[in-house]
Structures are given as structure tokens and as C-alpha cells.
Design a protein around this motif. Structure first.
Motif, PDB file in Angstrom:
ATOM      1  N   ALA A  90      12.167   8.081  -1.738  1.00  0.00           N
ATOM      2  CA  ALA A  90      12.974   7.242  -0.911  1.00  0.00           C
ATOM      3  C   ALA A  90      12.033   7.233   0.506  1.00  0.00           C
ATOM      4  N   SER A  91      12.390   6.017   1.229  1.00  0.00           N
ATOM      5  CA  SER A  91      11.624   5.534   2.342  1.00  0.00           C
ATOM      6  C   SER A  91      12.500   5.309   3.456  1.00  0.00           C
ATOM      7  N   LEU A  92      11.640   5.335   4.749  1.00  0.00           N
ATOM      8  CA  LEU A  92      12.526   4.899   5.934  1.00  0.00           C
ATOM      9  C   LEU A  92      11.351   4.587   6.966  1.00  0.00           C
TER      10      LEU A  92
ATOM     11  N   ILE B 243       8.578  11.742  -1.822  1.00  0.00           N
ATOM     12  CA  ILE B 243       8.504  11.908  -3.211  1.00  0.00           C
ATOM     13  C   ILE B 243       9.288  12.996  -3.721  1.00  0.00           C
ATOM     14  N   TYR B 244      10.710  12.829  -4.227  1.00  0.00           N
ATOM     15  CA  TYR B 244      11.423  13.908  -4.509  1.00  0.00           C
ATOM     16  C   TYR B 244      11.120  14.325  -5.927  1.00  0.00           C
TER      17      TYR B 244
ATOM     18  N   GLY C  25       0.766  -1.104  -0.011  1.00  0.00           N
ATOM     19  CA  GLY C  25      -0.060   0.107   0.319  1.00  0.00           C
ATOM     20  C   GLY C  25       0.946   1.135   0.056  1.00  0.00           C
ATOM     21  N   ASN C  26       0.457   2.128  -1.113  1.00  0.00           N
ATOM     22  CA  ASN C  26       1.061   3.382  -1.116  1.00  0.00           C
ATOM     23  C   ASN C  26       0.172   4.395  -0.732  1.00  0.00           C
TER      24      ASN C  26
ATOM     25  N   ARG D 137       4.293  15.628  -0.820  1.00  0.00           N
ATOM     26  CA  ARG D 137       5.510  14.703  -1.093  1.00  0.00           C
ATOM     27  C   ARG D 137       5.465  13.666  -0.098  1.00  0.00           C
ATOM     28  N   LEU D 138       4.487  13.350   0.989  1.00  0.00           N
ATOM     29  CA  LEU D 138       4.853  12.174   1.945  1.00  0.00           C
ATOM     30  C   LEU D 138       3.786  11.148   1.341  1.00  0.00           C
TER      31      LEU D 138
END
Length: 278
Positions: A102-104, A95-96, A53-54, A60-61
Motif C-alpha cells: 500500500a502507498s500514500l 510492504i505487507y 521508481g520503487n 518494509r518501506l
């Protein structure tokens, strides 16, 4: 240009870190006795059911929410028989651009003891911190994905009061998605997706087994709507056992995926579609 420069910078940093870690490890372990010859274990069969799931949070997040159910064979039942692991992997992603994100986040994996003769515990948890960098590049009607994922993991055996072992995982995956019945990846389109992923590992417990897994997969998918897709495929994998780098484990895995990407923001705040679905 900025995305390309960022990719090269991150990739060089990852290679430097891996090289430094393995170099120090090799010096410390050069006196260890290495296996005399390599042996391949008989392949096992598995079935994985995965959801990805996104969920958009802001401009941006996004929230990366993944749940995996992984089954392994028994002597009488191949592929789907008994539960082996349950994954809960979550992260906050940034979301650049349309081509990079990139994810953390963290992972809780529940490991089940699948050995019926084992006197040890039946269930133990595994903890991870992970960060990921994904690049999406168009190639004709296809999309190419490069994914770098780094995981810091704490694992424990099934024996009572066993100590946790810390390891790092260094993962690189290449994937291509090609539409089959359309000129681009859009709703009502079937696609084929070959992929390859190399998973390396390092840490004090890793003596002569840095290659944890090499995965080769082909997947057939269907884009139902802009927010929902399904896919299924077959994966072959092999890798070194942690206890003995000369022994290689093998597996054939059926994988079933569901991808969903809800967006509850107001329409005027939404960005155009981006290529970050995993």
C-alpha cells in the motif's frame, strides 16, 4: 488468508463509499437536466513517457517516485507534438507481504494550455493526495495484479482567478504479465501485459459524468535486470466530459515506460524479490 480478507475488506469499503457518494449526489441532482443523447468526439492522439521508481528505504518501506511527460497532438502533428502535462507523483509505500503493498502520497501535475487560440493562462498547477492498494497473484508463469487507487484532486481552469474544483477519483486496474521467451518473469525476458482500468469520479462538480475514463492497454516489456525494465504499448481510452455527461472524449495513446528499483541497503538486510512493480 489474511491478504484475501484484507482485499475483500478494502474493496467492500471502496464500493460502499462510492455507492454512498453517488447516491447522495443523484438525489441532489435528480432535477438537473440530462443530455438528450450521447455524442462521441473525434479521438485525439497522445504520447506519454513515464518513469516509475520503487526505491527501498527499509525492510518494509519504499519510496514510490513517478515522473510522467505527456504530449498531445496538433492539427499537423499526431501523437508527439506539444507538452500537455507533467506529473510528479510520489508516495511512501508499505510492504505487507510478497503479494500486497500500500502507498500514500501526493501529486503535483503541471497542466499546459494546448489551445493556441486561448487568451487564458498557459500553465496551471493541479494538486492531489492519493493512496493505493495493490495485490499480486501468481497464475502459472504469469502474474496478475489488482490495483485500487483513490485520488483526492484540486483542479483549476486556465482562466485568470478561476476557482479550484474538488473531486475524488476511484480507480480500479486489472493487469496481467506473461513471459514470452521464458518460463517466468526474470532478467532477459520479454513479456506481454494486457490491462484495463476504470476511473470513476465524484464531487459537487460531477453532475452526470461519473465515468471519467476507461482505459484498455496492451504493452510489450523487457526485463533487463532485476532492477531495471522497459515497456511500450498502445492505449485506447474514452470517458465523459465533466461539463456534459452526454459527450464522450476518446484518445489513442502511445506509452513508453521505464521501471527502476534501486536498493542501497546492506545485502544482509534485503528481503527476497517481491511483486510490487507497477
Amino acid at each position: 488468508m489474511r491478504t484475501t480478507y484484507a482485499f475483500h475488506t478494502i474493496w467492500l469499503c471502496v464500493l460502499f463509499t462510492i455507492g454512498t457518494t453517488f447516491g447522495i449526489s443523484a438525489q441532489e441532482q435528480e432535477k438537473e437536466e440530462l443530455p438528450l443523447e450521447s455524442k462521441y468526439k473525434d479521438p485525439v492522439t497522445r504520447t506519454w513517457f513515464n518513469t516509475y521508481g520503487n526505491i527501498r528505504i527499509s525492510k518494509r518501506l519504499f519510496w514510490d517516485a513517478q515522473t510522467h511527460f505527456r504530449f498531445v497532438e496538433t492539427e499537423s502533428t499526431p501523437y508527439l507534438s506539444q507538452i500537455g502535462q507533467i506529473y510528479n507523483r510520489h508516495a511512501i509505500g508499505y510492504i505487507y507481504s510478497k503479494k500486497f503493498n500500500a502507498s500514500l502520497g501526493g501529486v503535483v501535475r503541471i497542466n499546459f494550455n494546448t489551445d493556441p487560440a486561448s487568451p487564458d493562462r498557459n500553465v496551471v498547477p493541479e494538486w492531489r493526495i492519493w493512496h493505493q492498494y495493490q495485490f499480486a497473484l501468481p497464475l502459472g508463469s504469469s502474474m496478475i495484479y489488482h490495483r485500487i487507487r483513490i485520488e483526492h484532486r484540486w483542479t483549476q481552469g486556465f482562466a485568470e482567478n478561476s476557482d479550484y474544483i474538488f473531486r475524488n477519483r476511484w480507480r480500479y486496474m486489472f493487469r496481467m504479465k506473461t513471459p514470452l521467451n521464458n518460463h517466468k518473469l526474470q532478467p532477459k525476458t520479454f513479456y506481454i501485459s494486457p490491462e484495463a482500468e476504470l476511473i470513476m469520479q465524484s464531487g459537487k462538480a460531477v453532475v452526470a459524468s461519473p465515468m471519467e475514463d476507461l482505459r484498455i492497454t496492451t504493452t510489450l516489456g523487457y526485463i533487463a535486470t532485476p532492477r531495471l525494465s522497459f515497456a511500450a504499448g498502445l492505449m485506447y481510452s474514452q470517458g465523459q466530459e465533466l461539463s456534459n455527461g452526454g459527450i464522450y472524449k476518446q484518445a489513442w495513446t502511445l506509452r513508453f515506460h521505464m521501471y527502476f528499483s534501486p536498493d542501497f541497503r546492506k545485502v544482509k538486510n534485503k528481503l527476497p524479490e517481491i511483486h510490487f512493480n507497477d
